[in-house]
Design a protein around this motif. Structure first.
Motif, PDB file in Angstrom:
ATOM      1  N   VAL A   1       0.875  -1.174   0.000  1.00 47.07           N
ATOM      2  CA  VAL A   1       0.000   0.000   0.000  1.00 47.07           C
ATOM      3  C   VAL A   1       0.906   1.216   0.000  1.00 47.07           C
ATOM      4  O   VAL A   1       1.675   1.424   0.945  1.00 47.07           O
ATOM      5  CB  VAL A   1      -0.935   0.015   1.228  1.00 47.07           C
ATOM      6  CG1 VAL A   1      -1.723   1.318   1.294  1.00 47.07           C
ATOM      7  CG2 VAL A   1      -1.886  -1.181   1.189  1.00 47.07           C
ATOM      8  N   VAL A   2       0.864   2.006  -1.070  1.00 51.90           N
ATOM      9  CA  VAL A   2       1.742   3.167  -1.185  1.00 51.90           C
ATOM     10  C   VAL A   2       0.904   4.396  -1.514  1.00 51.90           C
ATOM     11  O   VAL A   2      -0.064   4.325  -2.255  1.00 51.90           O
ATOM     12  CB  VAL A   2       2.826   2.948  -2.265  1.00 51.90           C
ATOM     13  CG1 VAL A   2       3.649   1.718  -1.948  1.00 51.90           C
ATOM     14  CG2 VAL A   2       2.224   2.826  -3.650  1.00 51.90           C
ATOM     15  N   GLY A   3       1.304   5.533  -0.947  1.00 53.13           N
ATOM     16  CA  GLY A   3       0.562   6.763  -1.173  1.00 53.13           C
ATOM     17  C   GLY A   3       0.622   7.677   0.025  1.00 53.13           C
ATOM     18  O   GLY A   3       1.419   7.463   0.950  1.00 53.13           O
ATOM     19  N   PRO A   4      -0.231   8.699   0.046  1.00 53.82           N
ATOM     20  CA  PRO A   4      -0.090   9.744   1.065  1.00 53.82           C
ATOM     21  C   PRO A   4      -0.461   9.348   2.484  1.00 53.82           C
ATOM     22  O   PRO A   4       0.009   9.970   3.434  1.00 53.82           O
ATOM     23  CB  PRO A   4      -1.041  10.843   0.554  1.00 53.82           C
ATOM     24  CG  PRO A   4      -2.022  10.131  -0.310  1.00 53.82           C
ATOM     25  CD  PRO A   4      -1.272   9.008  -0.947  1.00 53.82           C
ATOM     26  N   ASP A   5      -1.281   8.292   2.652  1.00 52.00           N
ATOM     27  CA  ASP A   5      -1.787   8.023   3.996  1.00 52.00           C
ATOM     28  C   ASP A   5      -1.914   6.528   4.272  1.00 52.00           C
ATOM     29  O   ASP A   5      -3.010   6.023   4.524  1.00 52.00           O
ATOM     30  CB  ASP A   5      -3.162   8.707   4.173  1.00 52.00           C
ATOM     31  CG  ASP A   5      -3.675   8.624   5.603  1.00 52.00           C
ATOM     32  OD1 ASP A   5      -2.851   8.547   6.537  1.00 52.00           O
ATOM     33  OD2 ASP A   5      -4.913   8.640   5.774  1.00 52.00           O
ATOM     34  N   PRO A   6      -0.811   5.789   4.255  1.00 55.43           N
ATOM     35  CA  PRO A   6      -0.910   4.365   4.593  1.00 55.43           C
ATOM     36  C   PRO A   6      -1.231   4.197   6.071  1.00 55.43           C
ATOM     37  O   PRO A   6      -0.941   5.078   6.881  1.00 55.43           O
ATOM     38  CB  PRO A   6       0.489   3.838   4.269  1.00 55.43           C
ATOM     39  CG  PRO A   6       1.382   5.010   4.463  1.00 55.43           C
ATOM     40  CD  PRO A   6       0.588   6.208   4.017  1.00 55.43           C
ATOM     41  N   PRO A   7      -1.832   3.069   6.442  1.00 53.07           N
ATOM     42  CA  PRO A   7      -2.114   2.850   7.864  1.00 53.07           C
ATOM     43  C   PRO A   7      -0.825   2.728   8.670  1.00 53.07           C
ATOM     44  O   PRO A   7       0.180   2.229   8.167  1.00 53.07           O
ATOM     45  CB  PRO A   7      -2.907   1.542   7.870  1.00 53.07           C
ATOM     46  CG  PRO A   7      -2.502   0.853   6.613  1.00 53.07           C
ATOM     47  CD  PRO A   7      -2.259   1.932   5.609  1.00 53.07           C
ATOM     48  N   ALA A   8      -0.868   3.189   9.910  1.00 55.30           N
ATOM     49  CA  ALA A   8       0.316   3.110  10.766  1.00 55.30           C
ATOM     50  C   ALA A   8       0.646   1.667  11.128  1.00 55.30           C
ATOM     51  O   ALA A   8       1.822   1.320  11.306  1.00 55.30           O
ATOM     52  CB  ALA A   8       0.108   3.935  12.032  1.00 55.30           C
TER      53      ALA A   8
ATOM     54  N   ALA B   1      -6.654   0.736   1.292  1.00 54.17           N
ATOM     55  CA  ALA B   1      -5.763   1.585   0.507  1.00 54.17           C
ATOM     56  C   ALA B   1      -6.533   2.679  -0.212  1.00 54.17           C
ATOM     57  O   ALA B   1      -6.152   3.863  -0.168  1.00 54.17           O
ATOM     58  CB  ALA B   1      -4.994   0.726  -0.504  1.00 54.17           C
ATOM     59  N   HIS B   2      -7.614   2.318  -0.865  1.00 55.35           N
ATOM     60  CA  HIS B   2      -8.369   3.295  -1.642  1.00 55.35           C
ATOM     61  C   HIS B   2      -9.050   4.321  -0.749  1.00 55.35           C
ATOM     62  O   HIS B   2      -9.164   5.495  -1.119  1.00 55.35           O
ATOM     63  CB  HIS B   2      -9.375   2.579  -2.533  1.00 55.35           C
ATOM     64  CG  HIS B   2      -8.727   1.778  -3.627  1.00 55.35           C
ATOM     65  ND1 HIS B   2      -9.427   0.920  -4.454  1.00 55.35           N
ATOM     66  CD2 HIS B   2      -7.425   1.710  -4.022  1.00 55.35           C
ATOM     67  CE1 HIS B   2      -8.575   0.361  -5.321  1.00 55.35           C
ATOM     68  NE2 HIS B   2      -7.368   0.817  -5.067  1.00 55.35           N
ATOM     69  N   ASP B   3      -9.501   3.890   0.422  1.00 54.65           N
ATOM     70  CA  ASP B   3     -10.093   4.843   1.369  1.00 54.65           C
ATOM     71  C   ASP B   3      -9.082   5.886   1.818  1.00 54.65           C
ATOM     72  O   ASP B   3      -9.450   7.003   2.197  1.00 54.65           O
ATOM     73  CB  ASP B   3     -10.640   4.098   2.595  1.00 54.65           C
ATOM     74  CG  ASP B   3     -11.926   3.346   2.294  1.00 54.65           C
ATOM     75  OD1 ASP B   3     -12.530   3.599   1.238  1.00 54.65           O
ATOM     76  OD2 ASP B   3     -12.302   2.478   3.106  1.00 54.65           O
ATOM     77  N   ARG B   4      -7.785   5.529   1.786  1.00 55.02           N
ATOM     78  CA  ARG B   4      -6.722   6.430   2.215  1.00 55.02           C
ATOM     79  C   ARG B   4      -5.989   7.064   1.027  1.00 55.02           C
ATOM     80  O   ARG B   4      -4.879   7.571   1.167  1.00 55.02           O
ATOM     81  CB  ARG B   4      -5.730   5.657   3.098  1.00 55.02           C
ATOM     82  CG  ARG B   4      -6.317   5.241   4.446  1.00 55.02           C
ATOM     83  CD  ARG B   4      -5.368   4.349   5.224  1.00 55.02           C
ATOM     84  NE  ARG B   4      -5.823   4.163   6.594  1.00 55.02           N
ATOM     85  CZ  ARG B   4      -5.450   4.915   7.616  1.00 55.02           C
ATOM     86  NH1 ARG B   4      -4.607   5.911   7.439  1.00 55.02           N
ATOM     87  NH2 ARG B   4      -5.918   4.688   8.834  1.00 55.02           N
TER      88      ARG B   4
END
Length: 253
Positions: free
Chosen positions: A78-85, A101-104
């Motif tokens: 999952v790559v992008g601006p807001d991956p889960p911690a 992933a898409h929700d974030r």
């Protein structure tokens, strides 16, 4: 055009979590310096089931957010601006990971699809398929998988040590390099995998195949197309023998 290694890890000490956490910032700096030396523009940190932000102390190099999620059927990036911690190891299905992933506003990628994984068989709306730098996945199978699912290919080294950075990476077509532009490029297919095929890397890939094969993590070549057969990691890795059909050629000895 930017060059990004989409799959890297910051820690050497995977069996000692406390030591690994202490080493993570050092690992991030070493990844960045090695990647810059190899003329990459950025790396994405994709540690197993956790994400943390890294401060490089003013160094002019991009370390972008990501996480490698252990799903119920193998690994996904999952790559992008807001991956889960943090994600619970082995509890989320591939579909749940894609939705997360898409929700974030992140992209979801099938990682090393033929190494200890059946994520590729899940009915989940992934955004790309990875060409993994370890070279344990048959290249033609990965290409067939991407074509069958109508998904772009991306490249990531799967580096667990800084020296491994850049053995596979992704060319990103974008005007600027940000987590948001990275996600958009992957989803739009404005990406192209690149693999280091030097003799030294070819030798390392043979070693990786031997090691992972001994662990029972690899699928074996078989007459069946990719996606069929017993999932790797179980007691029997090879698909059951195919019964000959009428008209099959036979050679008696």
């Amino acid at each position: 055009m930017f060059t990004v290694d989409l799959h890297t890890h910051t820690r050497f000490f995977h069996g000692v979590p406390a030591l690994g956490r202490a080493f993570d910032p050092v690992g991030a700096r070493l990844l960045a310096r090695t990647a810059r030396y190899r003329d990459l523009d950025a790396v994405v940190t994709t540690n197993h089931d956790y994400y943390r932000e890294f401060d490089l102390g003013g160094e002019s190099f991009a370390v972008l957010p990501g996480i490698e999620v252990t799903t119920t059927r193998g690994h996904a990036l999952v790559v992008g601006p807001d991956p889960p911690a943090r994600t619970p190891e082995g509890e989320l299905t591939p579909t749940q990971v894609v939705e997360l992933a898409h929700d974030r506003d992140c992209a979801a990628i099938i990682a090393h699809p033929f190494r200890n994984s059946t994520v590729r068989e899940a009915d989940a709306d992934f955004d790309a398929v990875e060409v993994n730098g370890k070279g344990t996945d048959p290249a033609e199978w990965v290409e067939q998988l991407a074509e069958a699912r109508d998904l772009p290919l991306v490249g990531g080294s799967d580096a667990h040590y800084p020296v491994e950075v850049g053995r596979a990476y992704t060319e990103i077509e974008a005007d600027e390099l940000t987590p948001e532009s990275l996600t958009a490029a992957i989803r739009d297919g404005r990406v192209e995998p690149r693999v280091d095929r030097s003799p030294s890397q070819q030798l390392l890939r043979r070693a990786y195949k031997a090691i992972h094969g001994q662990k029972g993590w690899l699928e074996h070549p078989a007459p069946e197309p990719p996606g069929l057969g017993t999932p790797p990691g179980e007691d029997e890795n090879a698909p059951p023998p195919r019964e000959p059909e009428a008209g099959d050629a036979r050679t008696d000895t």
